[in-house]
Write an enzyme that holds these catalytic residues in place. Structure first.
Site, PDB file in Angstrom:
ATOM      1  N   SER A  34      26.974   1.964 -15.289  1.00 53.24           N
ATOM      2  CA  SER A  34      26.915   3.370 -15.922  1.00 53.24           C
ATOM      3  C   SER A  34      25.537   3.880 -16.361  1.00 53.24           C
ATOM      4  O   SER A  34      25.258   5.019 -16.233  1.00 53.24           O
ATOM      5  CB  SER A  34      27.903   3.586 -16.873  1.00 53.24           C
ATOM      6  OG  SER A  34      27.821   2.591 -17.967  1.00 53.24           O
ATOM      7  N   ASN A  35      24.578   2.912 -16.517  1.00 53.06           N
ATOM      8  CA  ASN A  35      23.313   3.267 -16.984  1.00 53.06           C
ATOM      9  C   ASN A  35      22.325   2.245 -16.414  1.00 53.06           C
ATOM     10  O   ASN A  35      21.249   2.140 -16.946  1.00 53.06           O
ATOM     11  CB  ASN A  35      23.010   3.002 -18.498  1.00 53.06           C
ATOM     12  CG  ASN A  35      21.987   3.979 -19.017  1.00 53.06           C
ATOM     13  OD1 ASN A  35      21.786   4.850 -18.591  1.00 53.06           O
ATOM     14  ND2 ASN A  35      21.336   3.295 -20.046  1.00 53.06           N
ATOM     15  N   LEU A  59      34.231  -2.973 -18.227  1.00 50.72           N
ATOM     16  CA  LEU A  59      34.696  -4.137 -19.389  1.00 50.72           C
ATOM     17  C   LEU A  59      35.659  -3.506 -20.433  1.00 50.72           C
ATOM     18  O   LEU A  59      36.446  -3.964 -21.107  1.00 50.72           O
ATOM     19  CB  LEU A  59      33.423  -4.716 -20.143  1.00 50.72           C
ATOM     20  CG  LEU A  59      32.854  -5.683 -19.263  1.00 50.72           C
ATOM     21  CD1 LEU A  59      31.698  -6.541 -20.121  1.00 50.72           C
ATOM     22  CD2 LEU A  59      33.880  -6.898 -18.906  1.00 50.72           C
ATOM     23  N   SER A 124      21.834  -4.725 -33.613  1.00 52.27           N
ATOM     24  CA  SER A 124      20.679  -3.613 -33.629  1.00 52.27           C
ATOM     25  C   SER A 124      20.363  -3.771 -35.064  1.00 52.27           C
ATOM     26  O   SER A 124      21.269  -3.764 -36.241  1.00 52.27           O
ATOM     27  CB  SER A 124      21.254  -2.412 -33.333  1.00 52.27           C
ATOM     28  OG  SER A 124      20.221  -1.472 -33.377  1.00 52.27           O
ATOM     29  N   TYR A 152      27.122   5.557 -32.743  1.00 46.79           N
ATOM     30  CA  TYR A 152      26.338   4.363 -32.022  1.00 46.79           C
ATOM     31  C   TYR A 152      25.993   3.119 -33.116  1.00 46.79           C
ATOM     32  O   TYR A 152      26.758   2.009 -32.844  1.00 46.79           O
ATOM     33  CB  TYR A 152      25.057   4.717 -31.259  1.00 46.79           C
ATOM     34  CG  TYR A 152      24.310   3.521 -30.990  1.00 46.79           C
ATOM     35  CD1 TYR A 152      24.812   2.438 -29.978  1.00 46.79           C
ATOM     36  CD2 TYR A 152      23.379   3.126 -31.533  1.00 46.79           C
ATOM     37  CE1 TYR A 152      24.005   1.301 -29.486  1.00 46.79           C
ATOM     38  CE2 TYR A 152      22.598   1.923 -31.183  1.00 46.79           C
ATOM     39  CZ  TYR A 152      23.129   1.100 -30.366  1.00 46.79           C
ATOM     40  OH  TYR A 152      22.311  -0.048 -29.901  1.00 46.79           O
ATOM     41  N   LYS A 156      28.158  -0.954 -33.604  1.00 49.00           N
ATOM     42  CA  LYS A 156      27.504  -2.231 -33.929  1.00 49.00           C
ATOM     43  C   LYS A 156      27.934  -2.765 -35.312  1.00 49.00           C
ATOM     44  O   LYS A 156      28.179  -4.214 -35.007  1.00 49.00           O
ATOM     45  CB  LYS A 156      25.987  -2.123 -33.738  1.00 49.00           C
ATOM     46  CG  LYS A 156      25.287  -1.521 -32.426  1.00 49.00           C
ATOM     47  CD  LYS A 156      25.478  -2.532 -31.411  1.00 49.00           C
ATOM     48  CE  LYS A 156      24.929  -2.179 -30.136  1.00 49.00           C
ATOM     49  NZ  LYS A 156      25.416  -3.108 -28.863  1.00 49.00           N
TER      50      LYS A 156
HETATM   51  P1  NAD Z   1      20.977  -0.316 -21.090  1.00 50.94           P
HETATM   52  O1  NAD Z   1      21.738   0.822 -20.923  1.00 50.94           O
HETATM   53  O2  NAD Z   1      19.820  -0.487 -20.081  1.00 50.94           O
HETATM   54  O3  NAD Z   1      22.004  -1.540 -20.535  1.00 50.94           O
HETATM   55  C1  NAD Z   1      23.263  -1.687 -20.899  1.00 50.94           C
HETATM   56  C2  NAD Z   1      24.037  -2.261 -19.589  1.00 50.94           C
HETATM   57  O4  NAD Z   1      25.575  -1.976 -19.985  1.00 50.94           O
HETATM   58  C3  NAD Z   1      23.829  -1.111 -18.563  1.00 50.94           C
HETATM   59  O5  NAD Z   1      23.546  -1.745 -17.330  1.00 50.94           O
HETATM   60  C4  NAD Z   1      25.105  -0.385 -18.402  1.00 50.94           C
HETATM   61  O6  NAD Z   1      25.388   0.266 -16.914  1.00 50.94           O
HETATM   62  C5  NAD Z   1      26.158  -1.487 -18.840  1.00 50.94           C
HETATM   63  N1  NAD Z   1      27.309  -0.806 -19.278  1.00 50.94           N
HETATM   64  C6  NAD Z   1      27.677   0.088 -20.273  1.00 50.94           C
HETATM   65  N2  NAD Z   1      29.051   0.319 -20.446  1.00 50.94           N
HETATM   66  C7  NAD Z   1      29.617  -0.665 -19.661  1.00 50.94           C
HETATM   67  C8  NAD Z   1      31.110  -1.169 -19.357  1.00 50.94           C
HETATM   68  N3  NAD Z   1      32.038  -0.304 -20.164  1.00 50.94           N
HETATM   69  N4  NAD Z   1      31.174  -1.977 -18.714  1.00 50.94           N
HETATM   70  C9  NAD Z   1      30.281  -2.736 -18.053  1.00 50.94           C
HETATM   71  N5  NAD Z   1      28.914  -2.610 -18.252  1.00 50.94           N
HETATM   72  C10 NAD Z   1      28.574  -1.482 -19.165  1.00 50.94           C
HETATM   73  O7  NAD Z   1      20.399  -0.568 -22.382  1.00 50.94           O
HETATM   74  P2  NAD Z   1      19.799  -1.978 -23.137  1.00 50.94           P
HETATM   75  O8  NAD Z   1      18.701  -1.248 -23.846  1.00 50.94           O
HETATM   76  O9  NAD Z   1      19.502  -2.871 -22.167  1.00 50.94           O
HETATM   77  O10 NAD Z   1      20.780  -2.476 -24.239  1.00 50.94           O
HETATM   78  C11 NAD Z   1      21.283  -3.540 -23.959  1.00 50.94           C
HETATM   79  C12 NAD Z   1      22.199  -3.761 -25.330  1.00 50.94           C
HETATM   80  O11 NAD Z   1      21.444  -4.114 -26.290  1.00 50.94           O
HETATM   81  C13 NAD Z   1      23.117  -2.790 -25.774  1.00 50.94           C
HETATM   82  O12 NAD Z   1      24.446  -3.163 -26.129  1.00 50.94           O
HETATM   83  C14 NAD Z   1      22.264  -1.993 -26.668  1.00 50.94           C
HETATM   84  O13 NAD Z   1      23.237  -1.430 -27.810  1.00 50.94           O
HETATM   85  C15 NAD Z   1      21.669  -3.073 -27.398  1.00 50.94           C
HETATM   86  N6  NAD Z   1      20.477  -2.735 -28.094  1.00 50.94           N
HETATM   87  C16 NAD Z   1      19.441  -1.906 -27.274  1.00 50.94           C
HETATM   88  C17 NAD Z   1      18.276  -1.527 -28.173  1.00 50.94           C
HETATM   89  C18 NAD Z   1      17.208  -1.003 -27.377  1.00 50.94           C
HETATM   90  O14 NAD Z   1      16.516   0.049 -28.102  1.00 50.94           O
HETATM   91  N7  NAD Z   1      17.095  -0.752 -25.913  1.00 50.94           N
HETATM   92  C19 NAD Z   1      18.307  -1.821 -29.446  1.00 50.94           C
HETATM   93  C20 NAD Z   1      19.194  -2.379 -30.171  1.00 50.94           C
HETATM   94  C21 NAD Z   1      20.201  -2.875 -29.341  1.00 50.94           C
HETATM   95  C1  WQD Z   2      10.705   5.416 -32.827  1.00 50.25           C
HETATM   96  C2  WQD Z   2       9.876   6.268 -33.602  1.00 50.25           C
HETATM   97  C3  WQD Z   2      10.572   8.188 -34.116  1.00 50.25           C
HETATM   98  C4  WQD Z   2      10.700   9.924 -30.109  1.00 50.25           C
HETATM   99  C5  WQD Z   2      16.415   3.959 -31.637  1.00 50.25           C
HETATM  100  C6  WQD Z   2      17.941   3.559 -32.174  1.00 50.25           C
HETATM  101  C7  WQD Z   2      17.924   2.050 -32.590  1.00 50.25           C
HETATM  102  C8  WQD Z   2      17.798   1.260 -31.601  1.00 50.25           C
HETATM  103  C9  WQD Z   2      16.261   1.562 -30.960  1.00 50.25           C
HETATM  104  C10 WQD Z   2      19.573   0.846 -30.196  1.00 50.25           C
HETATM  105  C11 WQD Z   2      10.387   7.022 -34.606  1.00 50.25           C
HETATM  106  C12 WQD Z   2       9.199   8.483 -33.318  1.00 50.25           C
HETATM  107  C13 WQD Z   2      10.516   9.158 -31.095  1.00 50.25           C
HETATM  108  C14 WQD Z   2       9.711  11.013 -29.880  1.00 50.25           C
HETATM  109  C15 WQD Z   2       8.722  10.414 -31.933  1.00 50.25           C
HETATM  110  N1  WQD Z   2      18.599   1.349 -30.508  1.00 50.25           N
HETATM  111  N2  WQD Z   2       9.551   9.600 -32.160  1.00 50.25           N
HETATM  112  N3  WQD Z   2       8.839  11.068 -30.791  1.00 50.25           N
HETATM  113  O1  WQD Z   2      14.776   5.733 -33.652  1.00 50.25           O
HETATM  114  O2  WQD Z   2      13.696   3.473 -34.222  1.00 50.25           O
HETATM  115  O3  WQD Z   2      15.553   3.591 -32.911  1.00 50.25           O
HETATM  116  O4  WQD Z   2      16.314   3.159 -30.620  1.00 50.25           O
HETATM  117  O5  WQD Z   2      20.110  -0.016 -30.770  1.00 50.25           O
HETATM  118  O6  WQD Z   2      19.461   2.181 -33.054  1.00 50.25           O
HETATM  119  O7  WQD Z   2      18.126   4.318 -33.449  1.00 50.25           O
HETATM  120  O8  WQD Z   2      13.370   4.367 -31.858  1.00 50.25           O
HETATM  121  O9  WQD Z   2      11.823   4.970 -30.225  1.00 50.25           O
HETATM  122  O10 WQD Z   2      13.404   6.736 -30.743  1.00 50.25           O
HETATM  123  O11 WQD Z   2      11.784   5.996 -32.467  1.00 50.25           O
HETATM  124  O12 WQD Z   2       7.833  10.941 -32.682  1.00 50.25           O
HETATM  125  O13 WQD Z   2       9.784  11.535 -28.709  1.00 50.25           O
HETATM  126  O14 WQD Z   2       9.079   7.317 -32.801  1.00 50.25           O
HETATM  127  O15 WQD Z   2      10.726   9.361 -34.934  1.00 50.25           O
HETATM  128  O16 WQD Z   2       9.636   6.976 -35.865  1.00 50.25           O
HETATM  129  P1  WQD Z   2      14.315   4.347 -33.176  1.00 50.25           P
HETATM  130  P2  WQD Z   2      12.584   5.440 -31.087  1.00 50.25           P
END
Ligand code: NAD
Ligand code: WQD
Length: 341
Positions: A34-35, A59, A124, A152, A156
């Site tokens: 999906s992503n 899932l 997260s 979101y 978590k």
């Molecule tokens: P991503 O979207 O690239 O990866 C998530 C994957 O899960 C994708 O490949 C998507 O297709 C798959 N997916 C979504 N829903 C699904 C479902 N119902 N069944 C099966 N597959 C499904 O994101 P990512 O950045 O790689 O993040 C991975 C994990 O880490 C996520 O749980 C996200 O919340 C967590 N996380 C990410 C960040 C970040 O900033 N990237 C920060 C903290 C936590």
């Molecule tokens: C970083 C900094 C913005 C974009 C998010 C989720 C968090 C986690 C990681 C999954 C901040 C600034 C951003 C832009 C900007 N994801 N910014 N201009 O908000 O810390 O965290 O992603 O779990 O849950 O909330 O990350 O990369 O969006 O922002 O000035 O176009 O950059 O204000 O200070 P964030 P971010």
């Protein structure tokens, strides 16, 4: 070890798959794409010479999840699957709760039925919500779930609680909750990286697209925060350091549930990220300061001491390394994994 990666085709999962294959583990990925697309994992196979068993399933759909996992044999699960766009979660809360919670509930039931006891969950730093202003670096003793500003983030926090409750009822479960700070960068080959759909929500992918000329300028969300230069401060962690943190967690599992921060312990402002990316890319990053983004914190920086000590893991890559590797990915793949043309 035979490891199931849910969401393994995504940004973080593809890097985790690479590190596991390089270690000699067997990797099975379940993803509904999906992503993401299968292309990232094809590249991981090419880079490592390994092969990945790929299963397509949603899932969150109980029957589909059971059918997909019934005949698979694995000893551990790294559960990364889920929806992660903060703004989208505000607009579509039920979809976020349904997908993220149901996926996890289904997975936990299937694991128990198969007696698979090892679980690493992608949590997260967002679970810390809005911490007290006098807290500089967040450690795992901080309260969670208070002042989370979006659905979101609440998924978590709820999932962390669900895993803890399931472990109470199933004491053999060995679970680790990894609280990621801000994952950035890419594998140094530039073959895999973050491929956001549409306009990037996160800072570094947006900056990368400005550097490569796909977007005109960066909007800096606020410059009046009580930080070094007034812009928001975050703990940016190189995705390869993050991936290695998963392996460290897998090898240190024991019955119970433990939470670990995965971060560098260092904060960088938005303007520091801009300057680091300019240095790595040799391009100017035009920007304009606009109003703060709703729900943003002034600063969010990890205290990673617990993971350093218990998991024998620490970050080794700098923000500059992450910018260099992001730039390699961006220039080699200006359209992400989509075919050129
Ligand atoms: P991503 O979207 O690239 O990866 C998530 C994957 O899960 C994708 O490949 C998507 O297709 C798959 N997916 C979504 N829903 C699904 C479902 N119902 N069944 C099966 N597959 C499904 O994101 P990512 O950045 O790689 O993040 C991975 C994990 O880490 C996520 O749980 C996200 O919340 C967590 N996380 C990410 C960040 C970040 O900033 N990237 C920060 C903290 C936590
Ligand atoms: C970083 C900094 C913005 C974009 C998010 C989720 C968090 C986690 C990681 C999954 C901040 C600034 C951003 C832009 C900007 N994801 N910014 N201009 O908000 O810390 O965290 O992603 O779990 O849950 O909330 O990350 O990369 O969006 O922002 O000035 O176009 O950059 O204000 O200070 P964030 P971010």
């Amino acid at each position: 070890m035979r490891v199931l990666l849910t969401g393994g085709a995504g940004y973080i999962g593809s890097h985790v798959a690479l590190v596991l294959l390089e270690r000699g583990d067997d990797v099975i990925v379940v993803d509904d794409f999906s992503n993401s697309s299968p292309e990232g994992l094809r590249r991981v196979e090419k880079l490592t010479g390994g092969s990945i068993e790929l299963v397509e399933a949603d899932l969150a759909d109980r029957a589909a999840a059971e059918a997909a996992l019934a005949d698979l044999d694995f000893e551990a699960v790294i559960h990364l699957a889920g929806l992660k766009a903060v703004g989208e979660s505000v607009a579509q809360p039920s979809r976020y709760f349904r997908t993220n919670l149901n996926s996890t509930l289904n997975l936990l039931d299937i694991m128990r039925a198969k007696d698979v006891r090892k679980l690493v969950f992608s949590s997260s730093a967002t679970v810390y919500g809005t911490p007290d202003a006098d807290v500089d670096r967040l450690d795992e003793s901080q309260p969670i779930g208070i002042g989370i500003t979006n659905p979101y983030g609440r998924t978590k926090a709820f999932i962390e609680q669900i895993i803890a409750d399931v472990q109470q009822a199933w004491p053999e479960l060995e679970a680790v909750l990894l609280r990621y700070f801000n994952p950035v960068g890419a594998h140094p080959s530039g073959e895999i990286g973050e491929d956001p759909a549409g306009i990037p929500n996160n800072l570094m992918p947006f900056v990368a697209q400005v550097a490569v000329g796909r977007r005109e300028k960066l909007s800096v969300f606020g410059d009046q925060y009580p930080t070094v230069d007034g812009t928001g401060v975050r703990d940016y962690i190189h995705v390869m350091d993050l991936a290695e943190g998963h392996v460290a967690a897998l090898t240190h599992l024991s019955p119970g549930v433990e939470a670990y921060n995965l971060g560098s312990g260092e904060g960088h402002s938005v303007l520091e990220v801009v300057r680091a990316y300019e240095a790595a890319s040799g391009r100017e990053i035009p920007f304009e300061v606009v109003a703060p983004r709703a729900g943003d914190l002034a600063a969010s920086v990890a205290d990673p001491a617990k993971a350093n000590a218990d998991l024998d893991w620490r970050t080794t890559r700098t923000l500059g390394d992450a910018c260099r590797d992001s730039w390699a990915w961006q220039t080699k793949n200006p359209n992400g994994f989509a075919p050129v043309g």
